[in-house]
Design an enzyme around this catalytic site. Structure first.
Site, PDB file in Angstrom:
ATOM      1  N   HIS A  51       0.826  -1.202   0.000  1.00  0.00           N
ATOM      2  CA  HIS A  51       0.000   0.000   0.000  1.00  0.00           C
ATOM      3  C   HIS A  51       0.865   1.259   0.000  1.00  0.00           C
ATOM      4  CE1 HIS A  51      -3.872  -2.169   1.527  1.00  0.00           C
ATOM      5  NE2 HIS A  51      -3.758  -2.171   0.213  1.00  0.00           N
ATOM      6  N   HIS A  84      -0.265  -8.816   0.984  1.00  0.00           N
ATOM      7  CA  HIS A  84      -1.319  -8.934   1.994  1.00  0.00           C
ATOM      8  C   HIS A  84      -1.934 -10.329   2.053  1.00  0.00           C
ATOM      9  CE1 HIS A  84      -1.290  -4.710   0.447  1.00  0.00           C
ATOM     10  NE2 HIS A  84      -1.081  -4.506   1.726  1.00  0.00           N
ATOM     11  N   CYS A 106       3.359 -11.906   2.625  1.00  0.00           N
ATOM     12  CA  CYS A 106       4.358 -11.809   3.694  1.00  0.00           C
ATOM     13  C   CYS A 106       4.359 -13.108   4.496  1.00  0.00           C
ATOM     14  CB  CYS A 106       4.011 -10.639   4.609  1.00  0.00           C
ATOM     15  SG  CYS A 106       5.031 -10.601   6.098  1.00  0.00           S
ATOM     16  N   HIS A 134     -10.176  -5.041   4.485  1.00  0.00           N
ATOM     17  CA  HIS A 134      -8.735  -4.938   4.231  1.00  0.00           C
ATOM     18  C   HIS A 134      -8.277  -6.198   3.490  1.00  0.00           C
ATOM     19  CE1 HIS A 134      -4.391  -4.856   4.977  1.00  0.00           C
ATOM     20  NE2 HIS A 134      -4.540  -3.546   5.116  1.00  0.00           N
ATOM     21  N   GLU A 136      -5.683  -8.021   3.616  1.00  0.00           N
ATOM     22  CA  GLU A 136      -5.122  -9.090   4.461  1.00  0.00           C
ATOM     23  C   GLU A 136      -6.239  -9.877   5.143  1.00  0.00           C
ATOM     24  OE1 GLU A 136      -2.669  -9.793   8.552  1.00  0.00           O
ATOM     25  OE2 GLU A 136      -2.142  -7.974   7.438  1.00  0.00           O
ATOM     26  N   CYS A 205       2.663  -8.203  13.673  1.00  0.00           N
ATOM     27  CA  CYS A 205       4.036  -8.527  13.277  1.00  0.00           C
ATOM     28  C   CYS A 205       5.051  -7.644  13.994  1.00  0.00           C
ATOM     29  CB  CYS A 205       4.193  -8.435  11.760  1.00  0.00           C
ATOM     30  SG  CYS A 205       4.344  -6.754  11.145  1.00  0.00           S
ATOM     31  N   SER A 234      -2.892   0.184   6.498  1.00  0.00           N
ATOM     32  CA  SER A 234      -3.376  -0.035   7.863  1.00  0.00           C
ATOM     33  C   SER A 234      -2.312   0.315   8.891  1.00  0.00           C
ATOM     34  CB  SER A 234      -3.810  -1.493   8.031  1.00  0.00           C
ATOM     35  OG  SER A 234      -4.124  -1.762   9.368  1.00  0.00           O
ATOM     36  N   ASN A 235      -1.088  -0.165   8.692  1.00  0.00           N
ATOM     37  CA  ASN A 235      -0.064   0.060   9.722  1.00  0.00           C
ATOM     38  C   ASN A 235       0.298   1.535   9.846  1.00  0.00           C
ATOM     39  OD1 ASN A 235       2.919   0.498   8.603  1.00  0.00           O
ATOM     40  ND2 ASN A 235       1.842  -0.851   7.181  1.00  0.00           N
ATOM     41  N   SER A 278       5.249   0.282   4.477  1.00  0.00           N
ATOM     42  CA  SER A 278       5.325   0.211   3.012  1.00  0.00           C
ATOM     43  C   SER A 278       5.830   1.514   2.391  1.00  0.00           C
ATOM     44  CB  SER A 278       3.952  -0.169   2.430  1.00  0.00           C
ATOM     45  OG  SER A 278       2.914   0.536   3.060  1.00  0.00           O
TER      46      SER A 278
END
Length: 323
Positions: A51, A84, A106, A134, A136, A205, A234-235, A278
């Site tokens: 992303h 994702h 990942c 999302h 993922e 993670c 998201s992160n 990312s």
């Protein structure tokens, strides 16, 4: 007589470490680049590989074609699945069409997929903590038959869960969530369903955890926080939330230097800068340069962890092309 330049106001920029690319993103980008080297352009990628528009546009210029679904990909061209993860139906369709495909999921997301399948094999229904829609989450839920994964986004959602059997449940999480918010939701799940089974620790993670810890470390020192990342990351969005929760009155997501709202930053003496998993380091350098152009800048690194994680690319890309 030379003109005197306006004096720049002093500013301390606290640079969070770790920040930016994680091992999973680094591997995914490498996969696309190596696929282009091996098979030539075009190489198709289902969904954004990661992303970040800057990264995606850079790969597009090299010959990557980004599509939403496999039916947009010709049978005779390679296709890559994003970092994702994808539902099981996607590689199944690729195999049915005899396509060459490379899975850039990942490895830490794949680990959650394996976890879900293991619990399912033991007859447990899954509760997944994550964000609806999302990629993922769609990929993880798509590892199991419909109805086998119940999604919760908030503590309130936990109260609405109606499992098949409250004694036969397991929980898993998206890898890019807020560590603190997830802990609250998991505690609510364990309080309501004491028999629920989970991983030894949540599935968030290392990179997400480390980047959030670094933001918490700089938050008390700064007047404003800038998180470099994409709105659909998201992160990156969680880093903004973590900054606000840690006391940053002004915490904003910016895709790159051009997005900085300088008027909102007037009068600040210190700023924190970090980047989502990312976002490439070149965008961090660009933001620092933009501050250096306006302020008498002092940069201080605040390092809370060192990351030495590396993931190998799939074997198909380490082997020479046939012929």
């Amino acid at each position: 007589m030379s003109e005197s330049r306006p004096i720049k106001p002093p500013l301390t920029l606290y640079l969070a470490a770790p920040r930016g690319f994680c091992a999973g993103v680094d591997r995914a980008v490498q996969i696309v680049e190596l696929a282009l080297q091996k098979w030539g352009a075009p190489v198709y990628v289902r969904h954004e590989i990661v992303h970040n528009r800057f990264v995606v546009d850079g790969l597009r210029e090299k010959g990557a074609v980004f599509v939403d679904e496999l039916d947009e990909v010709p049978d005779d061209r390679p296709v890559i699945f994003s970092a994702h993860g994808v539902p099981k139906s996607v590689p199944a369709e690729a195999r049915a069409r005899n396509m060459v495909f490379v899975d850039a999921t990942c490895p830490l997301v794949s680990k959650v997929h394996v976890e879900a399948e293991r619990h399912h094999a033991d007859g447990l229904q899954m509760v997944m903590v994550g964000h609806a829609g999302h990629p993922e989450v769609l990929g993880t839920m798509g590892q199991l038959p419909a109805g086998e994964v119940i999604l919760v986004e908030t503590v309130e959602d936990v109260g609405r869960v109606t499992p098949r059997d409250p004694q036969r449940l397991a929980w898993i999480t998206q890898t890019t969530l807020s560590v603190d918010d997830t802990a609250e939701i998991v505690a609510a799940l364990q309080a309501r369903f004491p028999a629920i089974v989970g991983p030894a620790k949540d599935d968030i993670c290392y990179a997400t955890t480390n980047r959030q810890a670094a933001v918490k470390a700089i938050a008390p020192k700064i007047d404003a926080l800038l998180v470099i990342g994409a709105p659909n990351s998201s992160n990156s969005r969680r880093l903004v939330e973590v900054g606000r929760s840690a006391g940053c009155a002004y915490a904003q997501l910016v895709m790159r230097a051009a997005d900085i709202d300088w008027r909102a930053l007037e009068g600040i003496r210190s700023v924190g800068v970090t980047a989502g998993a990312s976002a490439p380091e070149v965008l961090v350098d660009e933001v620092i340069a933009a501050f250096a152009g306006r302020y008498d800048l002092t940069v201080e690194l605040v390092e809370t962890a060192r990351e030495r994680v590396e993931f190998k690319v799939p074997r198909i890309l380490r082997e020479p092309a046939p012929g």
